[in-house]
Design an enzyme around this catalytic site. Structure first.
Site, PDB file in Angstrom:
ATOM      1  N   ASP A 168      77.029 -23.796  81.488  1.00 39.03           N
ATOM      2  CA  ASP A 168      75.924 -24.735  81.622  1.00 39.03           C
ATOM      3  C   ASP A 168      74.582 -24.004  81.552  1.00 39.03           C
ATOM      4  O   ASP A 168      74.220 -23.282  82.471  1.00 39.03           O
ATOM      5  CB  ASP A 168      76.054 -25.460  82.968  1.00 39.03           C
ATOM      6  CG  ASP A 168      74.938 -26.473  83.184  1.00 39.03           C
ATOM      7  OD1 ASP A 168      74.359 -26.921  82.184  1.00 39.03           O
ATOM      8  OD2 ASP A 168      74.653 -26.800  84.349  1.00 39.03           O
ATOM      9  N   ASP A 212      70.261 -27.593  76.816  1.00 35.06           N
ATOM     10  CA  ASP A 212      71.214 -27.650  77.925  1.00 35.06           C
ATOM     11  C   ASP A 212      72.639 -27.940  77.434  1.00 35.06           C
ATOM     12  O   ASP A 212      72.972 -29.074  77.110  1.00 35.06           O
ATOM     13  CB  ASP A 212      70.761 -28.736  78.912  1.00 35.06           C
ATOM     14  CG  ASP A 212      71.720 -28.871  80.084  1.00 35.06           C
ATOM     15  OD1 ASP A 212      72.615 -28.022  80.238  1.00 35.06           O
ATOM     16  OD2 ASP A 212      71.572 -29.846  80.849  1.00 35.06           O
TER      17      ASP A 212
END
Ligand SMILES: *[C@@H]1O[C@H](CO)[C@@H](O)[C@H](O)[C@H]1NC(C)=O
Ligand SMILES: *[C@@H]1O[C@H](CO)[C@@H](O)[C@H](O)[C@H]1NC(C)=O
Length: 488
Positions: free
Chosen positions: A84, A273
């Site tokens: 992430d 992201d």
């Protein structure tokens, strides 16, 4: 119009329940992956890094995220960890949540405090400690890293996911409880002596989002692996080191600029992201994109439910809908600030098949959603590119990914340079621009506070005189007597 006649719109839950190849539908839970925010040829100096070993070390899909195998503790416990780039904590599911049993690791040391991390969707609480960590598909040594052991979570480990921990690769600024908790990647750079850079390739482009299988991908820690990209890598500066915040100058739908003020694209930040599924756009930009896509596509009367994500659009298996939709280009500022480059995604990346073969039709979802506080280049877009997070030189690079193609047709493009004429010199509202305004506001607040204080003092003094002066000093109420006694 032909497409409209043939396209069959279904509510997504209907098609989700009709999924033929659903792995294990959980009652009461939509079988769709969550809509947003899973809500990721330098030779390294350290000889222990082996880029070729890192090729294809990820598995997953844009809907449920891409994960990496890691070994934690002594003896090593094997875990699958979500990669992430939108957060900065390293955490794994604790014993009763299935996995990491820190009391069974002889090298585990508790740090004696808990931490809670909230994401766009979901949150967890865990206790913080440190232990030895190995990434088998990257290094043959282990590293000491901070790791939170999750004992409580909400909406975090969703049904259908195949990972049991999260590796936040953003900057320490975002780390919880504070930036002094060293991030995994910072520990790795120090201990493995690798350059401060990593790169990612995710290979799910054009493939069904929620089929039972998984796709491959690569997380290259410490550098750039040439076999993972084609053409040039184009770099855009990192505006601020917290998320990977970049500057977006322009959006084009089917070659037509949206013509919004460029600050709208960065309201209130634009980030890269890997832990977010979709391309998320600030509401105003989202509305303009839907308008333009609907206008540019050959199906202008498409139902609203499709754009909001409430419905899927289905076509007979003999036909794919991509020819009806336009390309989307995102213009990013180049390192030379008077130039830009663009990354372009074909409709195969944002009109996403949901189920895979099985029925006589295939259903698609719209891979773009609105956001209240950010433009997020999520996995949907990242799947088109090899993305380089060059922290050492404070920039993010994009190159065409060879795995982003179907039937030999590339699903993404990177091109430049373009002029930035007619675009503001800064599309990111910076704090220094707001400073004069803030000063005015604080002076105004200070003077009104002063006034209020003055009024309060006057009010405090006045009643004392008014009430007591004319009265007999002996005739006093209980309250003032209490005070008087104390004063004596
Ligand atoms: C593992 O480390 C040793 C040195 O300690 C090195 O010689 C070897 O090549 C490394 N193996 C891999 C796969 O990186
Ligand atoms: C930046 O780009 C402009 C326009 O292409 C060019 O004229 C200028 O020389 C470049 N500056 C540098 C430092 O490369």
């Amino acid at each position: 119009m032909g497409a409209l006649a043939r396209a069959l719109l279904l509510p997504w839950w209907l098609s989700a329940t009709a999924r033929p190849a659903s792995p294990t539908p959980v009652p009461g839970t939509p079988a769709l992956p969550r809509a947003d925010g899973l809500a990721l040829a330098l030779e390294p100096a350290g000889a222990a890094a082996n880029f070729l070993a890192m090729v294809d070390n990820l598995q997953g899909d844009s809907g449920r995220g891409y994960y990496l195998e890691m070994l934690i503790g002594t003896p090593p416990q094997k875990l699958q960890i979500l990669v992430d780039t939108g957060s900065s904590n390293f955490a794994v599911a604790g014993c009763h949540g299935l996995l990491f049993c820190c009391h069974r690791s002889s090298t585990y040391r508790s740090k004696g405090f808990d931490v809670t991390v909230k994401y766009t969707q979901g949150s967890w609480t865990g206790f913080v400690g440190e232990d030895l960590v190995t990434i088998p598909r990257a290094f043959n040594s282990s590293f000491l890293a901070n790791v939170a052991t999750i004992f409580e979570s909400e909406n975090f480990f969703l049904p259908g996911i195949k990972w049991n921990g999260i590796l936040g690769l953003a900057y320490a600024t975002l780390a919880k409880p504070s930036s002094s908790l060293e991030t995994f990647f910072d520990s790795l750079v120090t201990q493995a002596k690798i350059p401060d850079i990593f790169s990612m390739q995710m290979c799910g482009a054009g493939l069904p989002v929620s089929r039972s299988g998984t796709n491959g991908g690569s997380l290259v820690l410490g550098g750039i692996e040439p076999s993972l990209y084609k053409g040039d890598i184009w770099y855009t500066p990192i505006k601020e080191e917290w998320y990977y915040q970049i500057e977006i100058l322009k959006l084009e739908i089917g070659g037509q600029s949206l013509n919004l003020d460029c600050r709208e694209y960065n309201a209130d930040k634009a980030i890269v992201d890997s832990g977010t599924t979709l391309l998320r756009l600030p509401q105003k930009v989202f509305d303009a994109v839907v308008d333009a896509v609907a206008r540019t596509s050959l199906i202008p009367e498409f139902s609203d439910g499709f754009w909001t994500g409430a419905q899927l659009a289905c076509w007979a298996n003999s036909e794919t809908p991509w020819a009806y939709f336009p390309k989307i280009s995102i213009y990013l500022r180049e390192e030379n600030s008077s130039r830009s480059f663009r990354i372009t995604i074909l409709p195969q990346l944002y009109i996403q098949p949901m189920m895979g073969a099985g029925l006589s039709y295939e259903c698609y979802r719209f891979g773009i959603s609105p956001s209240t506080n950010a433009l997020v280049i999520g996995a949907t877009v990242m799947e088109g590119f090899y993305v380089v997070f060059d922290r050492a030189r404070r920039r993010v690079g994009f190159a065409v990914s060879p795995c982003a193609e179907t039937a030999g047709v590339p699903l993404s493009e990177v091109s430049g340079p373009f002029s930035t004429d007619g675009i503001a010199s800064n599309c990111v509202p910076s704090p220094s621009l707001n400073e004069p305004v803030l000063w005015v506001v604080s002076y105004a607040l200070m003077s009104s506070c002063g006034l209020i204080l003055l009024v309060l003092i006057v009010l405090l003094l006045l009643p004392c005189r008014c009430r007591h002066a004319p009265r007999d000093p002996e005739v006093i109420n209980d309250e003032s007597s209490l005070v008087r006694h104390r004063w004596k």
